[in-house]
Design a protein around this motif. Structure first.
Motif, PDB file in Angstrom:
ATOM      1  N   PRO A 135       3.921  -4.740   6.776  1.00 21.56           N
ATOM      2  CA  PRO A 135       2.790  -4.954   6.180  1.00 21.56           C
ATOM      3  C   PRO A 135       3.745  -4.120   4.786  1.00 21.56           C
ATOM      4  N   THR A 136       4.217  -3.486   4.649  1.00 18.40           N
ATOM      5  CA  THR A 136       5.295  -3.163   3.932  1.00 18.40           C
ATOM      6  C   THR A 136       6.551  -4.109   3.393  1.00 18.40           C
ATOM      7  N   THR A 137       7.034  -4.894   3.591  1.00 11.28           N
ATOM      8  CA  THR A 137       7.902  -5.393   3.798  1.00 11.28           C
ATOM      9  C   THR A 137       8.337  -6.521   2.381  1.00 11.28           C
ATOM     10  N   ALA A 138       7.598  -7.042   1.810  1.00  9.99           N
ATOM     11  CA  ALA A 138       7.547  -7.309   0.710  1.00  9.99           C
ATOM     12  C   ALA A 138       7.190  -6.656  -0.429  1.00  9.99           C
ATOM     13  N   LEU A 139       6.730  -5.990  -0.553  1.00 10.63           N
ATOM     14  CA  LEU A 139       6.195  -4.393  -1.317  1.00 10.63           C
ATOM     15  C   LEU A 139       7.597  -3.492  -2.215  1.00 10.63           C
ATOM     16  N   ASP A 140       7.620  -3.839  -3.461  1.00 10.81           N
ATOM     17  CA  ASP A 140       8.313  -2.806  -3.708  1.00 10.81           C
ATOM     18  C   ASP A 140       7.657  -1.148  -3.505  1.00 10.81           C
ATOM     19  N   VAL A 141       8.697   0.041  -3.712  1.00  8.85           N
ATOM     20  CA  VAL A 141       8.705   1.228  -3.263  1.00  8.85           C
ATOM     21  C   VAL A 141       7.786   1.814  -4.082  1.00  8.85           C
ATOM     22  N   THR A 142       7.414   1.307  -5.098  1.00  5.27           N
ATOM     23  CA  THR A 142       6.076   1.758  -5.740  1.00  5.27           C
ATOM     24  C   THR A 142       4.981   2.067  -5.386  1.00  5.27           C
ATOM     25  N   THR A 143       4.521   0.875  -4.880  1.00  8.20           N
ATOM     26  CA  THR A 143       3.358  -0.100  -4.660  1.00  8.20           C
ATOM     27  C   THR A 143       3.247   0.115  -2.634  1.00  8.20           C
ATOM     28  N   GLN A 144       4.909   0.548  -2.152  1.00  4.46           N
ATOM     29  CA  GLN A 144       4.725   0.571  -0.959  1.00  4.46           C
ATOM     30  C   GLN A 144       4.133   1.965  -0.765  1.00  4.46           C
ATOM     31  N   ALA A 145       4.754   3.270  -1.520  1.00  7.52           N
ATOM     32  CA  ALA A 145       3.653   4.079  -1.899  1.00  7.52           C
ATOM     33  C   ALA A 145       2.280   4.090  -2.149  1.00  7.52           C
ATOM     34  N   LYS A 146       1.719   3.796  -2.598  1.00  3.73           N
ATOM     35  CA  LYS A 146       0.433   3.414  -3.572  1.00  3.73           C
ATOM     36  C   LYS A 146      -0.580   3.169  -1.839  1.00  3.73           C
ATOM     37  N   ILE A 147       0.073   1.703  -0.977  1.00  2.00           N
ATOM     38  CA  ILE A 147      -0.020   1.627   0.185  1.00  2.00           C
ATOM     39  C   ILE A 147      -0.810   2.150   1.382  1.00  2.00           C
ATOM     40  N   LEU A 148       1.074   3.229   1.493  1.00  3.36           N
ATOM     41  CA  LEU A 148       0.967   3.772   2.412  1.00  3.36           C
ATOM     42  C   LEU A 148      -0.426   5.184   1.745  1.00  3.36           C
ATOM     43  N   ASP A 149      -0.669   5.123   0.543  1.00  4.56           N
ATOM     44  CA  ASP A 149      -1.547   6.801   0.641  1.00  4.56           C
ATOM     45  C   ASP A 149      -2.689   6.054   0.670  1.00  4.56           C
ATOM     46  N   LEU A 150      -2.892   4.907   0.337  1.00  2.95           N
ATOM     47  CA  LEU A 150      -4.886   4.377   0.509  1.00  2.95           C
ATOM     48  C   LEU A 150      -4.723   4.400   2.259  1.00  2.95           C
ATOM     49  N   LEU A 151      -3.999   4.095   3.121  1.00  2.00           N
ATOM     50  CA  LEU A 151      -4.158   3.687   4.561  1.00  2.00           C
ATOM     51  C   LEU A 151      -4.408   5.292   5.106  1.00  2.00           C
ATOM     52  N   ASP A 152      -3.518   6.141   4.069  1.00  2.00           N
ATOM     53  CA  ASP A 152      -3.756   7.628   4.863  1.00  2.00           C
ATOM     54  C   ASP A 152      -5.252   8.327   4.281  1.00  2.00           C
ATOM     55  N   GLU A 153      -5.573   8.122   3.182  1.00  2.00           N
ATOM     56  CA  GLU A 153      -6.560   8.235   2.613  1.00  2.00           C
ATOM     57  C   GLU A 153      -7.772   7.778   3.866  1.00  2.00           C
ATOM     58  N   LEU A 154      -7.684   6.408   4.594  1.00  2.00           N
ATOM     59  CA  LEU A 154      -8.487   5.476   5.301  1.00  2.00           C
ATOM     60  C   LEU A 154      -8.600   6.256   6.711  1.00  2.00           C
ATOM     61  N   LYS A 155      -7.288   6.107   6.708  1.00  2.00           N
ATOM     62  CA  LYS A 155      -6.741   7.142   7.886  1.00  2.00           C
ATOM     63  C   LYS A 155      -8.001   8.693   8.108  1.00  2.00           C
ATOM     64  N   ALA A 156      -7.921   9.170   7.359  1.00  2.00           N
ATOM     65  CA  ALA A 156      -8.431  10.669   7.191  1.00  2.00           C
ATOM     66  C   ALA A 156      -9.519  10.344   6.883  1.00  2.00           C
ATOM     67  N   ALA A 157     -10.366   9.920   6.416  1.00  2.00           N
ATOM     68  CA  ALA A 157     -11.723   9.437   5.668  1.00  2.00           C
ATOM     69  C   ALA A 157     -12.574   8.661   6.724  1.00  2.00           C
ATOM     70  N   ASP A 158     -12.315   7.401   7.461  1.00  2.00           N
ATOM     71  CA  ASP A 158     -12.882   6.340   8.551  1.00  2.00           C
ATOM     72  C   ASP A 158     -12.476   7.280   9.449  1.00  2.00           C
ATOM     73  N   ASP A 159     -11.068   7.388   9.676  1.00  2.00           N
ATOM     74  CA  ASP A 159     -10.706   8.017  11.545  1.00  2.00           C
ATOM     75  C   ASP A 159      -9.914   6.628  11.814  1.00  2.00           C
ATOM     76  N   LEU A 160      -9.453   6.149  11.079  1.00  2.00           N
ATOM     77  CA  LEU A 160      -8.825   4.807  10.951  1.00  2.00           C
ATOM     78  C   LEU A 160      -7.722   4.795  12.228  1.00  2.00           C
ATOM     79  N   SER A 161      -7.779   4.187  13.209  1.00  2.00           N
ATOM     80  CA  SER A 161      -6.516   3.556  13.990  1.00  2.00           C
ATOM     81  C   SER A 161      -5.641   2.952  13.506  1.00  2.00           C
ATOM     82  N   MET A 162      -4.081   2.479  14.273  1.00  2.00           N
ATOM     83  CA  MET A 162      -3.192   1.714  13.120  1.00  2.00           C
ATOM     84  C   MET A 162      -2.123   1.428  14.188  1.00  2.00           C
ATOM     85  N   LEU A 163      -2.528   0.142  14.669  1.00  2.00           N
ATOM     86  CA  LEU A 163      -0.363  -0.087  15.359  1.00  2.00           C
ATOM     87  C   LEU A 163       0.162  -1.132  14.257  1.00  2.00           C
ATOM     88  N   PHE A 164       1.471  -0.083  14.146  1.00  2.00           N
ATOM     89  CA  PHE A 164       1.608  -0.210  12.560  1.00  2.00           C
ATOM     90  C   PHE A 164       3.342  -1.191  13.114  1.00  2.00           C
TER      91      PHE A 164
END
Length: 550
Positions: free
Chosen positions: A187-216
């Motif tokens: 999911p982050t292959t085509a992303l620059d490092v700053t956008t990658q960090a934002k997406i990973l932060d977003l996924l971390d938030e969803l994982k904590a708030a919504d009990d999201l499980s991920m196959l990464f």
């Protein structure tokens, strides 16, 4: 446990040959955790993920296995592999309870539909929203994944966006219905490092708030270190090691795992910068000859979108010049102008041939342009859409030779075989079609096609972004060996700063179409002058899970 996979075997039939792409794979995914699957391209990572949703490419079939999915802690389990792939039951699960971010967004998004159409369709089908409600929610989702001017981008088509922006759109679509399980395939292959960090932060938030499980699924070990709780290492369709993320990084058991970790850019370093290569402060009379020069380049699309604004820099013979910046910063457009694949709005582009004669790239006629394109070659960013699916590898790679009358018959096949071996593929692969190869393998085909004419200047646009760490190391070493043997010069466009640091002599940093900083690699990474450069460097993921737990 939200997902329990046992003895999954997926095969592909090619004429009389049966290939076991996934061979008796088993793993568990506890609820609210992230399992990272790593391995070389072609190891079966993506096929494993696609098997779970029964969305295999033609020729693929699941031979046996179970995949018990339990969306709710107190609910019933369903065996995903036992469902009819065309049934309403599995369609209700896909996109709603299990979402997937696909590996290649440019190939996954329809070029005939706007970004808004993609989002609205998902929201209306799975959540029952009306068109206006779905549109407004789509705007919020684009804003959530860091897309500027989200309302305007809802009316854009995928081909009007950069690869990184399309990847963010794919992420927004996958998260639209708040799934219980997210399958993220690179999911982050085509992303620059700053956008990658934002997406990973977003996924971390969803994982904590919504009990999201991920196959990464990823080949970026820095990302694995940051997001994973457990790791499964795959090779040749088999899980060779499975354990906690800290154990995998600090006490690997399998030789192949050790090999992957040893291929990290932080461990592997390319040759030191050539002392003969010009630095940002080298006097003119000591500089090597220029092979290309860009002066006050401007590129405007649709009369108002300024992709490149006043960029100027020189490229010196024999050097590797890095070009970095966020997605949408104008990197690819600048490279395409140099390759005469994009006409600039204004500005000058000069190229010096092997005899030292200067050519105005923008003013070249058809015949001269044809000759230029054998000397200046481009490795394109997207390994899927840049390869014709109706052509075999022989036809794809030999096309530049055929078009320019450089070889035919047996000589052409010999040169294609050489190119395939140079990028780590077998000569007998030349009879196959692109769909038979993984994303990383297709990128190697792309590189072989660029090198087939033995050019002087290669513009590598995210040339190794789709490759796993071990193959990436092989390709970087190959590029450097060819540079030494053939006297090649590279313009290396990348968002992977660890690779740029390892391979480049100098680095250009771009932002919003402008040149922000130009310096030697050592100076830029050691003492960056601009705040934006520091932000980029600080966002690079560290390939050590203890960095994120300390």
């Amino acid at each position: 446990m939200i997902l329990k996979v046992e003895n999954l075997r997926t095969c592909f039939r090619n004429h009389d040959t049966v290939v076991k792409a996934v061979n008796d794979v088993s793993f568990d995914l506890p609820r609210g955790t992230t399992l990272a699957i790593v391995g070389e391209s072609g190891s079966g990572k993506s096929v494993t993920a696609r098997s779970l949703l029964q969305i295999l490419d033609p020729g693929g079939h699941i031979e046996h296995g179970t995949a018990l999915f339990t969306p709710d802690p107190d609910g019933d389990s369903v065996d995903l592999l036992s469902l009819d792939p065309r049934s309403a039951r599995i369609r209700a699960i896909r996109g709603r309870q299990i979402s997937m971010i696909f590996q290649e967004p440019m190939a996954s998004l329809s070029p005939m539909h706007t970004v808004g159409s993609h989002l609205v369709e998902v929201l209306r089908i799975h959540l029952g929203l009306d068109k206006a409600q779905a549109w407004e929610r789509g705007v919020l989702l684009l804003e959530k994944v860091g897309i500027a001017q989200p309302r305007a981008r809802m009316t854009s088509y995928p081909f009007q966006l950069s690869g990184g922006m399309c990847q963010r759109v794919m992420t927004a679509i996958a998260l639209a219905c708040e799934p219980r399980l997210l399958i993220a395939d690179e999911p982050t292959t085509a992303l620059d490092v700053t956008t990658q960090a934002k997406i990973l932060d977003l996924l971390d938030e969803l994982k904590a708030a919504d009990d999201l499980s991920m196959l990464f699924i990823t080949h970026d070990l820095g990302v694995v270190a940051r997001v994973a709780d457990t790791v499964a290492v795959m090779r040749d369709g088999v899980v060779v090691e499975h354990g906690e993320v800290d154990q995998i990084f600090h006490d690997p058991r399998h030789d192949y795992t050790k090999h992957l970790l040893g291929s990290r850019p932080g461990v592997w370093k390319a040759r030191p910068p050539d002392a003969a290569i010009v630095t940002a402060r080298t006097p003119e009379d000591q500089a090597p000859p220029r092979i290309a020069a860009i002066d006050d380049l401007h590129v405007t699309f649709d009369g108002s979108i300024q992709a490149v604004r006043g960029v100027s820099f020189d490229i010196y013979a024999g050097e590797t010049l890095g070009l970095v910046g966020e997605s949408g910063s104008g990197k690819t457009t600048t490279g395409r102008c140099l390759a005469a694949a994009q006409k600039p709005t204004s500005g000058d582009i000069a190229y010096w041939d092997a005899d030292g004669a200067e050519h105005d790239v923008s003013a070249l006629g058809r015949r001269e342009l044809k000759k230029l394109r054998t000397q200046v070659r481009m490795i394109f960013q997207d390994p899927y859409t840049s390869l014709n699916p109706r052509m075999t590898l022989l036809d794809v790679i030999a096309d530049p030779l055929r078009v320019n009358g450089l070889a035919k018959g047996g000589e052409m096949k010999e040169r294609v075989a050489w190119a395939l071996e140079m990028v780590g593929l077998r000569p007998d692969h030349m009879s196959r079609y692109p769909h038979a190869f993984s994303g990383g393998q297709r990128q190697r085909v792309n590189i072989a096609r660029a090198l087939i004419t033995q050019p002087r200047l290669v513009i590598a646009d995210e040339a190794v972004s789709a490759l796993d760490v071990s193959v990436r190391t092989q390709i970087l070493e190959l590029l450097q060996r060819l540079q030494a043997e053939l006297g090649l010069t590279y313009l290396f466009i990348s968002h992977d700063l660890s690779v740029v640091e390892a391979i480049c002599d100098r680095v250009v940093v771009m932002r919003h179409g402008r040149l922000v900083e130009l310096n030697t690699t050592a100076a830029l990474f050691g003492e960056p002058r601009e705040d934006y450069t520091r932000v980029l460097l600080d966002a690079v993921p560290v390939p050590d899970p203890r960095h994120y737990t300390s």
